[in-house]
Design an enzyme around this catalytic site. Structure first.
Site, PDB file in Angstrom:
ATOM      1  N   HIS A 167     -18.855  44.087 -28.558  1.00 47.07           N
ATOM      2  CA  HIS A 167     -18.961  45.040 -29.668  1.00 47.07           C
ATOM      3  C   HIS A 167     -18.077  44.538 -30.806  1.00 47.07           C
ATOM      4  O   HIS A 167     -16.934  44.125 -30.578  1.00 47.07           O
ATOM      5  CB  HIS A 167     -18.501  46.415 -29.182  1.00 47.07           C
ATOM      6  CG  HIS A 167     -18.415  47.420 -30.274  1.00 47.07           C
ATOM      7  ND1 HIS A 167     -19.404  47.582 -31.209  1.00 47.07           N
ATOM      8  CD2 HIS A 167     -17.447  48.315 -30.599  1.00 47.07           C
ATOM      9  CE1 HIS A 167     -19.054  48.529 -32.058  1.00 47.07           C
ATOM     10  NE2 HIS A 167     -17.869  48.986 -31.719  1.00 47.07           N
ATOM     11  N   CYS A 227     -20.581  53.759 -30.078  1.00 47.61           N
ATOM     12  CA  CYS A 227     -20.799  52.312 -30.116  1.00 47.61           C
ATOM     13  C   CYS A 227     -21.386  51.767 -28.819  1.00 47.61           C
ATOM     14  O   CYS A 227     -21.945  50.678 -28.806  1.00 47.61           O
ATOM     15  CB  CYS A 227     -19.483  51.598 -30.415  1.00 47.61           C
ATOM     16  SG  CYS A 227     -18.741  52.158 -31.947  1.00 47.61           S
ATOM     17  N   ASN A 243     -18.361  46.801 -38.573  1.00 51.82           N
ATOM     18  CA  ASN A 243     -18.691  47.509 -37.330  1.00 51.82           C
ATOM     19  C   ASN A 243     -19.943  48.354 -37.568  1.00 51.82           C
ATOM     20  O   ASN A 243     -19.903  49.301 -38.350  1.00 51.82           O
ATOM     21  CB  ASN A 243     -17.493  48.384 -36.941  1.00 51.82           C
ATOM     22  CG  ASN A 243     -17.713  49.142 -35.642  1.00 51.82           C
ATOM     23  OD1 ASN A 243     -18.832  49.224 -35.132  1.00 51.82           O
ATOM     24  ND2 ASN A 243     -16.651  49.713 -35.103  1.00 51.82           N
TER      25      ASN A 243
HETATM   26  O1  UT7 Z   1     -16.243  50.983 -32.842  1.00 47.01           O
HETATM   27  C1  UT7 Z   1     -15.518  52.117 -32.464  1.00 47.01           C
HETATM   28  C2  UT7 Z   1     -14.216  51.723 -31.961  1.00 47.01           C
HETATM   29  N1  UT7 Z   1     -13.309  51.480 -33.055  1.00 47.01           N
HETATM   30  C3  UT7 Z   1     -12.424  50.499 -32.962  1.00 47.01           C
HETATM   31  O2  UT7 Z   1     -12.461  49.742 -32.049  1.00 47.01           O
HETATM   32  C4  UT7 Z   1     -11.325  50.388 -33.957  1.00 47.01           C
HETATM   33  C5  UT7 Z   1     -10.061  49.967 -33.274  1.00 47.01           C
HETATM   34  N2  UT7 Z   1      -8.927  49.960 -34.145  1.00 47.01           N
HETATM   35  C6  UT7 Z   1      -8.738  49.026 -35.079  1.00 47.01           C
HETATM   36  O3  UT7 Z   1      -9.547  48.142 -35.241  1.00 47.01           O
HETATM   37  C7  UT7 Z   1      -7.462  49.060 -35.882  1.00 47.01           C
HETATM   38  O4  UT7 Z   1      -6.579  50.005 -35.305  1.00 47.01           O
HETATM   39  C8  UT7 Z   1      -7.705  49.425 -37.355  1.00 47.01           C
HETATM   40  C9  UT7 Z   1      -8.382  48.262 -38.081  1.00 47.01           C
HETATM   41  C10 UT7 Z   1      -8.539  50.676 -37.478  1.00 47.01           C
HETATM   42  C11 UT7 Z   1      -6.367  49.665 -38.071  1.00 47.01           C
HETATM   43  O5  UT7 Z   1      -5.529  48.533 -37.932  1.00 47.01           O
HETATM   44  P1  UT7 Z   1      -4.011  48.729 -37.499  1.00 47.01           P
HETATM   45  O6  UT7 Z   1      -3.399  47.391 -37.507  1.00 47.01           O
HETATM   46  O7  UT7 Z   1      -4.022  49.485 -36.197  1.00 47.01           O
HETATM   47  O8  UT7 Z   1      -3.441  49.572 -38.678  1.00 47.01           O
HETATM   48  P2  UT7 Z   1      -2.790  51.036 -38.643  1.00 47.01           P
HETATM   49  O9  UT7 Z   1      -3.833  52.075 -38.448  1.00 47.01           O
HETATM   50  O10 UT7 Z   1      -1.632  51.023 -37.709  1.00 47.01           O
HETATM   51  O11 UT7 Z   1      -2.283  51.141 -40.127  1.00 47.01           O
HETATM   52  C12 UT7 Z   1      -1.248  50.266 -40.618  1.00 47.01           C
HETATM   53  C13 UT7 Z   1      -1.025  50.550 -42.078  1.00 47.01           C
HETATM   54  C14 UT7 Z   1      -0.815  52.028 -42.380  1.00 47.01           C
HETATM   55  O12 UT7 Z   1       0.190  52.132 -43.345  1.00 47.01           O
HETATM   56  P3  UT7 Z   1       1.669  52.562 -42.935  1.00 47.01           P
HETATM   57  O13 UT7 Z   1       1.522  53.910 -42.299  1.00 47.01           O
HETATM   58  O14 UT7 Z   1       2.131  51.505 -41.962  1.00 47.01           O
HETATM   59  O15 UT7 Z   1       2.394  52.563 -44.238  1.00 47.01           O
HETATM   60  C15 UT7 Z   1      -2.130  52.454 -42.981  1.00 47.01           C
HETATM   61  O16 UT7 Z   1      -1.978  53.520 -43.893  1.00 47.01           O
HETATM   62  O17 UT7 Z   1      -2.154  50.138 -42.848  1.00 47.01           O
HETATM   63  C16 UT7 Z   1      -2.560  51.203 -43.705  1.00 47.01           C
HETATM   64  N3  UT7 Z   1      -3.994  51.129 -43.926  1.00 47.01           N
HETATM   65  C17 UT7 Z   1      -4.549  50.398 -44.905  1.00 47.01           C
HETATM   66  N4  UT7 Z   1      -4.017  49.637 -45.869  1.00 47.01           N
HETATM   67  C18 UT7 Z   1      -4.857  49.027 -46.706  1.00 47.01           C
HETATM   68  C19 UT7 Z   1      -4.981  51.700 -43.194  1.00 47.01           C
HETATM   69  N5  UT7 Z   1      -6.175  51.363 -43.713  1.00 47.01           N
HETATM   70  C20 UT7 Z   1      -5.936  50.557 -44.759  1.00 47.01           C
HETATM   71  C21 UT7 Z   1      -6.766  49.897 -45.682  1.00 47.01           C
HETATM   72  N6  UT7 Z   1      -6.182  49.133 -46.632  1.00 47.01           N
HETATM   73  N7  UT7 Z   1      -8.117  49.962 -45.623  1.00 47.01           N
END
Ligand code: UT7
Length: 354
Positions: free
Chosen positions: A259, A119, A289
């Site tokens: 970004h 990115c 993104n």
């Molecule tokens: O550009 C490159 C750099 N990338 C980034 O900057 C991304 C940075 N990270 C993020 O933006 C966030 O961490 C994410 C958007 C990727 C994820 O958000 P989060 O609040 O950190 O969620 P998480 O990964 O902790 O997941 C929370 C829950 C999980 O379920 P459990 O384990 O708590 O039961 C995931 O399985 O959300 C679940 N989950 C989803 N649920 C519905 C993950 N993806 C999805 C989805 N829909 N698409």
């Protein structure tokens, strides 16, 4: 801290964005993903993304954005000295996508190379372009950021595929004696964190094989939570550092173009920096993104719709695979003289990037 002063300045004479026409909203996503509009909007701010059509590739998107930037700069591709393309999703491992762009533009005089830096690629590329301009080696440089991530994410993995979209953005930088352009920057990398965003298969470490494909290792993976924490830690400090290198306080920056990875990261950055969210250009809701394309696309849009003017000061800030990061203070046009008045007049009459 010492400020950075170039020998020759660089004016951004053209800019352009391209997004594929195909809009995929959160509600249009495949049912098997077991996701929801509510989850995606709340956790990321994303409402829809653009997905490239079967006839499109990274090179065709680069070309569309580059042609807009060149037309606006009123520059014949033959005049270009250098073409720099930032992408991690090229048409081929080799030849470099920059050479495809050079050929299709007919920019036969130009050197060309591709910068693979996730990115952060376009900000790294812009700073690189300015080094060639500042030393007087090259006078006209095209810097493109383009990404076709929809073909590199696993559409079985809801934690990844909902986050990304396809797009391209480009600028033309031309040498000028008038003070403007890149005023201060910070680039960095912490390779100890390289596992946080990784495409494990189909490189020299794990060449393509039935086993690699069975593990779906040809797709990009991310430890989103850790990247999120890292991003919120780094953005504030590097913005201050880049501004200090330009001899400025953050208050003197008109627009922050971050970004576009997650709206919550942008909101946290605004809080940390003590700046209102209104000073941040945000379009993640419409494009998700798009990795190396997010900043040049948002920059082109902000100028095209007259939200921002090219005589203002911009702070581009980014983070991504590597882990790498970058922040750059840029004033596209000089603030005084006929050139600036022309810029404002042009910006006022601009049509939206589509
Ligand atoms: O550009 C490159 C750099 N990338 C980034 O900057 C991304 C940075 N990270 C993020 O933006 C966030 O961490 C994410 C958007 C990727 C994820 O958000 P989060 O609040 O950190 O969620 P998480 O990964 O902790 O997941 C929370 C829950 C999980 O379920 P459990 O384990 O708590 O039961 C995931 O399985 O959300 C679940 N989950 C989803 N649920 C519905 C993950 N993806 C999805 C989805 N829909 N698409």
């Amino acid at each position: 801290m010492e400020t950075q002063h170039p020998m020759t300045y660089g004016r951004i004479t053209g800019w352009g964005g391209y997004v594929p026409p195909n809009v995929v909203t959160n509600r249009d996503l495949p049912e098997w993903l077991d996701t929801s509009d509510e989850w995606i909007v709340q956790r990321t701010g994303i409402r829809e993304r653009r997905i490239a059509g079967p006839e499109e590739t990274t090179a065709t998107m680069c070309l569309a954005a580059a042609r807009r930037a060149l037309a606006q700069a009123d520059l014949d591709p033959q005049e270009l000295d250098l073409i720099l393309v930032a992408t991690s999703t090229p048409d081929y491992h080799t030849p470099p996508v920059s050479s495809l762009v050079q050929s299709r533009l007919g920019a036969s005089r130009a050197a060309a190379f591709t910068l693979v830096n996730g990115c952060t690629g376009w900000v790294y590329g812009l700073c690189t372009a300015y080094q060639f301009i500042h030393t007087g080696i090259y006078r006209k440089v095209l810097v493109v950021g383009a990404e076709l991530l929809s073909r590199f994410v696993d559409w079985q993995d809801r934690s990844m595929c909902v986050l990304f979209g396809d797009a391209a953005g480009a600028v033309v930088v031309e040498a000028t004696p008038e003070p403007c352009g890149l005023q201060g920057f910070v680039l960095g990398s912490d390779g100890d964190l390289s596992d946080l965003i990784i495409m494990p298969g189909c490189g020299s470490a794990h060449p393509c094989s039935p086993e690699v494909l069975a593990r779906r290792d040809q797709y990009v993976r991310m430890n989103g939570r850790e990247v999120f924490k890292f991003a919120t830690r780094i953005i504030g400090p590097i913005c201050h550092q880049a501004a200090a290198r330009a001899g400025l306080e953050l208050d003197a920056i008109d627009w922050i173009i971050p970004h576009q990875a997650n709206l919550r990261i942008i909101q946290a950055a605004a809080r940390q920096m003590g700046l209102p969210l209104e000073r941040f250009v945000v379009n993640i809701d419409r494009y998700a993104n798009t990795s190396a394309a997010t900043i040049p696309l948002a920059f082109a849009e902000a100028l095209d719709r007259g939200q921002a003017h090219p005589t203002q000061r911009f702070l581009f800030v980014t983070f991504g695979a590597g882990i790498t990061w970058g922040a750059a203070v840029v004033q596209p046009w000089p603030t005084s003289g006929a050139a600036s008045q022309e810029a404002v007049a042009q910006a006022d009459g601009r049509v939206p990037t589509g």
